[in-house]
Design an enzyme around this catalytic site. Structure first.
Site, PDB file in Angstrom:
ATOM      1  N   LYS A 153      -2.094  -9.639  12.115  1.00  0.00           N
ATOM      2  CA  LYS A 153      -0.809  -9.011  12.431  1.00  0.00           C
ATOM      3  C   LYS A 153      -0.851  -8.410  13.840  1.00  0.00           C
ATOM      4  CE  LYS A 153       0.241  -7.744   7.608  1.00  0.00           C
ATOM      5  NZ  LYS A 153       0.791  -6.662   6.755  1.00  0.00           N
ATOM      6  N   TYR A 210       8.237 -12.569   3.384  1.00  0.00           N
ATOM      7  CA  TYR A 210       8.251 -11.281   2.701  1.00  0.00           C
ATOM      8  C   TYR A 210       9.500 -11.142   1.818  1.00  0.00           C
ATOM      9  CZ  TYR A 210       4.208  -9.470   5.347  1.00  0.00           C
ATOM     10  OH  TYR A 210       2.953  -9.242   5.863  1.00  0.00           O
ATOM     11  N   ASN A 253      -1.358  -2.671   8.758  1.00  0.00           N
ATOM     12  CA  ASN A 253      -2.608  -2.842   8.017  1.00  0.00           C
ATOM     13  C   ASN A 253      -3.375  -4.112   8.412  1.00  0.00           C
ATOM     14  OD1 ASN A 253      -0.895  -4.620   6.832  1.00  0.00           O
ATOM     15  ND2 ASN A 253      -1.025  -3.789   4.765  1.00  0.00           N
ATOM     16  N   HIS A 299      -2.571 -10.011   6.995  1.00  0.00           N
ATOM     17  CA  HIS A 299      -1.997 -10.502   5.746  1.00  0.00           C
ATOM     18  C   HIS A 299      -3.019 -11.433   5.109  1.00  0.00           C
ATOM     19  CE1 HIS A 299       0.626 -12.559   2.880  1.00  0.00           C
ATOM     20  NE2 HIS A 299       0.075 -13.683   3.299  1.00  0.00           N
ATOM     21  N   GLU A 335       2.147 -20.684   1.344  1.00  0.00           N
ATOM     22  CA  GLU A 335       2.053 -20.011   2.649  1.00  0.00           C
ATOM     23  C   GLU A 335       1.385 -20.893   3.698  1.00  0.00           C
ATOM     24  OE1 GLU A 335       0.208 -16.213   1.865  1.00  0.00           O
ATOM     25  OE2 GLU A 335       2.024 -15.432   0.901  1.00  0.00           O
TER      26      GLU A 335
HETATM   27  P1  IDP Z   1      -0.184  -6.970   0.733  1.00  0.00           P
HETATM   28  O1  IDP Z   1      -0.051  -7.237   2.214  1.00  0.00           O
HETATM   29  O2  IDP Z   1      -1.386  -6.110   0.420  1.00  0.00           O
HETATM   30  O3  IDP Z   1      -0.142  -8.236  -0.098  1.00  0.00           O
HETATM   31  P2  IDP Z   1       2.584  -6.458  -0.063  1.00  0.00           P
HETATM   32  O4  IDP Z   1       3.029  -5.526  -1.150  1.00  0.00           O
HETATM   33  O5  IDP Z   1       2.745  -7.917  -0.280  1.00  0.00           O
HETATM   34  O6  IDP Z   1       1.073  -6.073   0.289  1.00  0.00           O
HETATM   35  O7  IDP Z   1       3.370  -6.019   1.255  1.00  0.00           O
HETATM   36  C1  IDP Z   1       3.403  -6.836   2.388  1.00  0.00           C
HETATM   37  C2  IDP Z   1       3.309  -5.955   3.617  1.00  0.00           C
HETATM   38  O8  IDP Z   1       4.437  -5.079   3.686  1.00  0.00           O
HETATM   39  C3  IDP Z   1       2.102  -5.025   3.623  1.00  0.00           C
HETATM   40  O9  IDP Z   1       0.907  -5.650   4.041  1.00  0.00           O
HETATM   41  C4  IDP Z   1       2.560  -3.954   4.591  1.00  0.00           C
HETATM   42  O10 IDP Z   1       2.440  -4.366   5.945  1.00  0.00           O
HETATM   43  C5  IDP Z   1       4.033  -3.848   4.236  1.00  0.00           C
HETATM   44  N1  IDP Z   1       4.271  -2.790   3.249  1.00  0.00           N
HETATM   45  C6  IDP Z   1       4.061  -2.859   1.908  1.00  0.00           C
HETATM   46  N2  IDP Z   1       4.383  -1.690   1.304  1.00  0.00           N
HETATM   47  C7  IDP Z   1       4.807  -0.877   2.304  1.00  0.00           C
HETATM   48  C8  IDP Z   1       5.289   0.491   2.331  1.00  0.00           C
HETATM   49  O11 IDP Z   1       5.398   1.192   1.301  1.00  0.00           O
HETATM   50  N3  IDP Z   1       5.628   0.986   3.550  1.00  0.00           N
HETATM   51  C9  IDP Z   1       5.549   0.256   4.696  1.00  0.00           C
HETATM   52  N4  IDP Z   1       5.117  -1.012   4.717  1.00  0.00           N
HETATM   53  C10 IDP Z   1       4.746  -1.572   3.539  1.00  0.00           C
HETATM   54 MG    MG Z   2       1.417  -9.540  -0.502  1.00  0.00          MG
END
Ligand code: IDP
Ligand code: MG
Length: 153
Positions: free
Chosen positions: A9, A49, A112, A115, A126
């Site tokens: 990212k 997403y 974070n 992905h 994907e």
């Molecule tokens: P993952 O990346 O661990 O699979 P997902 O729930 O699929 O998590 O969410 C995709 C991305 O959306 C996350 O990696 C993060 O960047 C963002 N995200 C998820 N939850 C939150 C939140 O509560 N606040 C802000 N960004 C979030």
């Molecule tokens: Mg995810």
């Protein structure tokens, strides 16, 4: 062998962690089957997403994912989807275990670093979303016998 999709990212690109994170995947024994740099756009992110489009943070996530080019990576290995998720750690960097990529490089639930596909079914979809067939290489390194026992391959 199983394949999974990773995206470096903008938080990894801008902060300069591509080399360190790629090294972690390689030292684990995952095989690079595809890799390229690209600029994500809103149309693609709304599909990628789709499970989050109604969440209040989605506009912020969109902006974050378009803040710089990203690097997309297809990694190959036995149980690659599960192994890469284990290396990646929990979604929120503040809650991710030390030793995981998010646990070691992130303080954020949004920023974070990478992905990683969350299931075998998601990974298949994907990889096709981000790579054309001729960008995925069905090669195997010569030292694969030092990575796995015969009955693991
Ligand atoms: P993952 O990346 O661990 O699979 P997902 O729930 O699929 O998590 O969410 C995709 C991305 O959306 C996350 O990696 C993060 O960047 C963002 N995200 C998820 N939850 C939150 C939140 O509560 N606040 C802000 N960004 C979030
Ligand atoms: Mg995810």
């Amino acid at each position: 062998m199983e394949k999974t999709l990773v995206i470096f990212k903008p938080s990894a690109i801008v902060r300069g962690f591509v080399g360190q994170i790629l090294a972690r995947f390689q030292q684990k024994g995952l095989i690079i089957a595809g890799m390229k740099m690209m600029q994500l756009d809103e149309d693609l992110l709304r599909v990628h997403y789709a499970h989050l489009v109604d969440r209040p943070f989605f506009p912020s996530l969109l902006e974050s994912m378009m803040a710089s080019p990203v690097i997309v990576l297809c990694l190959k290995g036995k149980d690659a989807v599960k192994v890469v998720r284990l290396l990646t750690g929990a979604t929120n960097g503040r809650e991710a275990q030390p030793g995981t990529i998010r646990g070691d490089f992130s303080m954020s639930g949004q920023e974070n670093i990478i992905h990683a596909s969350s299931s075998i079914e998601d990974a298949e979809v994907e990889i096709k979303r981000f790579f054309s067939d001729d960008e995925i290489f069905e090669w195997c390194p010569q030292n694969v016998r030092m990575l796995y026992a015969p009955d693991e391959m």
